[in-house]
Design an enzyme around this catalytic site. Structure first.
Site, PDB file in Angstrom:
ATOM      1  N   GLY A   8      56.025   4.985  11.712  1.00 64.90           N
ATOM      2  CA  GLY A   8      55.686   5.295  10.319  1.00 64.90           C
ATOM      3  C   GLY A   8      56.032   6.739   9.992  1.00 64.90           C
ATOM      4  N   GLY A  11      56.408   8.081   6.243  1.00 64.81           N
ATOM      5  CA  GLY A  11      55.289   7.931   5.300  1.00 64.81           C
ATOM      6  C   GLY A  11      54.643   9.259   4.941  1.00 64.81           C
ATOM      7  N   GLN A  12      53.498   9.172   4.252  1.00 73.64           N
ATOM      8  CA  GLN A  12      52.825  10.377   3.733  1.00 73.64           C
ATOM      9  C   GLN A  12      52.451  11.342   4.860  1.00 73.64           C
ATOM     10  OE1 GLN A  12      48.782   9.957   2.534  1.00 73.64           O
ATOM     11  NE2 GLN A  12      48.724  11.891   1.427  1.00 73.64           N
ATOM     12  N   ILE A  35      61.048   2.040   9.302  1.00 74.94           N
ATOM     13  CA  ILE A  35      61.410   0.648   9.032  1.00 74.94           C
ATOM     14  C   ILE A  35      62.582   0.601   8.065  1.00 74.94           C
ATOM     15  CG2 ILE A  35      59.186  -0.473   9.502  1.00 74.94           C
ATOM     16  CD1 ILE A  35      58.638  -0.306   6.441  1.00 74.94           C
ATOM     17  N   ASP A  54      59.707  -1.382  13.671  1.00 76.98           N
ATOM     18  CA  ASP A  54      58.786  -2.120  12.809  1.00 76.98           C
ATOM     19  C   ASP A  54      57.582  -2.473  13.683  1.00 76.98           C
ATOM     20  OD1 ASP A  54      57.367  -4.067  11.458  1.00 76.98           O
ATOM     21  OD2 ASP A  54      59.156  -5.044  10.654  1.00 76.98           O
ATOM     22  N   ILE A  55      56.413  -1.994  13.305  1.00 76.74           N
ATOM     23  CA  ILE A  55      55.236  -2.147  14.174  1.00 76.74           C
ATOM     24  C   ILE A  55      54.851  -3.615  14.381  1.00 76.74           C
ATOM     25  CG2 ILE A  55      53.438  -1.988  12.380  1.00 76.74           C
ATOM     26  CD1 ILE A  55      52.009  -0.016  14.443  1.00 76.74           C
ATOM     27  N   TYR A 143      40.868  -2.719   4.135  1.00 78.10           N
ATOM     28  CA  TYR A 143      41.311  -1.468   4.770  1.00 78.10           C
ATOM     29  C   TYR A 143      40.264  -1.021   5.793  1.00 78.10           C
ATOM     30  CZ  TYR A 143      42.816   3.468   4.937  1.00 78.10           C
ATOM     31  OH  TYR A 143      43.234   4.713   5.336  1.00 78.10           O
ATOM     32  N   LYS A 147      40.311  -0.752   9.891  1.00 81.23           N
ATOM     33  CA  LYS A 147      40.049   0.534  10.560  1.00 81.23           C
ATOM     34  C   LYS A 147      38.948   0.400  11.623  1.00 81.23           C
ATOM     35  CE  LYS A 147      43.170   3.128   8.744  1.00 81.23           C
ATOM     36  NZ  LYS A 147      44.342   3.446   9.598  1.00 81.23           N
TER      37      LYS A 147
HETATM   38  C1  AKB Z   1      42.745   6.018   0.966  1.00 78.33           C
HETATM   39  O1  AKB Z   1      42.264   6.505  -0.052  1.00 78.33           O
HETATM   40  O2  AKB Z   1      42.968   4.812   1.128  1.00 78.33           O
HETATM   41  C2  AKB Z   1      43.060   6.957   2.121  1.00 78.33           C
HETATM   42  C3  AKB Z   1      41.897   7.091   3.056  1.00 78.33           C
HETATM   43  C4  AKB Z   1      40.740   7.894   2.674  1.00 78.33           C
HETATM   44  O3  AKB Z   1      41.920   6.564   4.127  1.00 78.33           O
HETATM   45  N1  AKB Z   1      43.459   8.224   1.620  1.00 78.33           N
END
Ligand code: AKB
Length: 327
Positions: A8, A11-12, A35, A54-55, A143, A147
């Site tokens: 990655g 990315g950011q 990728i 590609d992960i 998300y 995590k």
């Molecule tokens: C998001 O806002 O999704 C990310 C985070 C806090 O993990 N910046």
């Protein structure tokens, strides 16, 4: 000597972390994994090796690890919180399937692995103020679910197989280099872009929405320092709370106004992002990171704001305001 693969890398976080690692280690030892469709460009491409990774394809991870004799992997592949809600299946495939692929390659080939977690790994039942290191983690976003799963899986690979996994829980990251995409904390980046362009900022979150934020140079340093930390001192691994500042939209807008007096902000709420932000902590307690590997942030809101405004004005060729000399 470390041979590093960044998955990655365009990315950011990846685009800046790759350059930081190339400033610390020989450029040839830091491989930018990308990728198709997100190929490295400019300095990222010219300053060191790059390899398609590609992960979701374990063979590509293994191929890059073998070719460059990689011993350390930075796994930065993920969908951010708001975009993950729109594509939950893909978020799981990348966040959990991709991490599993990475950990399996690391187990077979003896690599250390860094995978960031997030303030998003907490949920509404977590204590919101000074959230402790070890506490309830029942997130309600996909998300957050990826995590927490990632934290548990990484600890499992350490305890069961001895894979050297380490992680930090990133707050919202603020940078003038690569724009974020699809996060809940992105407003705190977008607000600076509006301020330097002289535009009114339409804030998607309501006043009083506090979240932890961090300037990118501190975040990059954290990612490097946790991987270089003395393992004998680590009681935690996946994942450490880290913190530097907590603010709501009113506080950041007032800080920007100190330097851009004409700056204006109004509210245009995004219910998805507001719901996610309300479920996240207001601020984290990062004392374990401070004790176990000497974590210490360098940027507060004031230092970050002056640096962001300076660098965004440079980026867009906007003249810096003339500061009156003190008598
Ligand atoms: C998001 O806002 O999704 C990310 C985070 C806090 O993990 N910046």
């Amino acid at each position: 000597m470390k041979n590093i693969l960044i998955i990655g890398a365009t990315g950011q976080i990846g685009s800046e972390l790759t350059m930081k690692l190339r400033s610390l280690y020989p450029n040839g030892n830091v491989v930018a994994g990308y990728i198709a469709g997100a190929e490295p460009k400019g300095a990222l491409l010219e300053s060191g090796p790059a390899h398609i990774v590609d992960i979701t394809n374990p063979l590509q991870i293994a191929e890059a690890v073998d070719k460059y004799q990689v011993d350390t992997i930075y796994n930065l592949a993920a969908l951010l919180s708001a975009v993950a809600e729109a594509k939950p299946q893909l978020a799981w495939k990348i966040g959990v399937g991709g991490l599993y692929n990475t950990l399996e390659v690391a187990r077979e080939k003896g690599c250390a692995v860094f995978t960031p977690s997030s303030i998003g790994s907490f949920g509404p039942s977590t204590p919101h103020v000074k959230t402790p290191q070890d506490t309830v983690q029942r997130p309600e976003t996909i998300y957050g679910v990826t995590k927490v799963t990632g934290e548990l899986l990484s600890d499992y690979y350490w305890n069961r197989f001895g894979v050297d996994t380490r992680s930090v829980r990133f707050p919202g990251l603020i940078s003038y280099v690569a724009p974020p995409g699809g996060g809940t904390t992105d407003y705190a980046v977008d607000i600076y872009y509006s301020a330097v362009k002289g535009e009114e900022f339409k804030c998607p979150l309501k006043p009083g929405t506090f979240m932890d934020m961090m300037y990118m140079p501190d975040a990059l340093r954290a990612a490097v320092e946790i991987m270089e930390a003395d393992p004998a001192r680590l009681r935690h691994r996946n994942s450490f709370n880290i913190a530097s500042m907590s603010f709501d939209p009113e506080i950041i807008a007032a800080k920007i106004k100190e330097y851009v007096p004409g700056f204006k902000m109004s509210y245009e709420l995004d219910p998805l992002r507001q719901g996610i932000a309300d479920s996240w902590p207001d601020s984290l307690d990062d004392s374990c990171a401070r004790e176990e590997w000497d974590w210490k942030p360098e940027f507060d809101l004031d230092a970050m704001t002056t640096d962001m405004l300076l660098n965004l004005r440079k980026k867009f060729g906007i003249q810096q305001p003339v500061v009156a000399e003190q008598a």
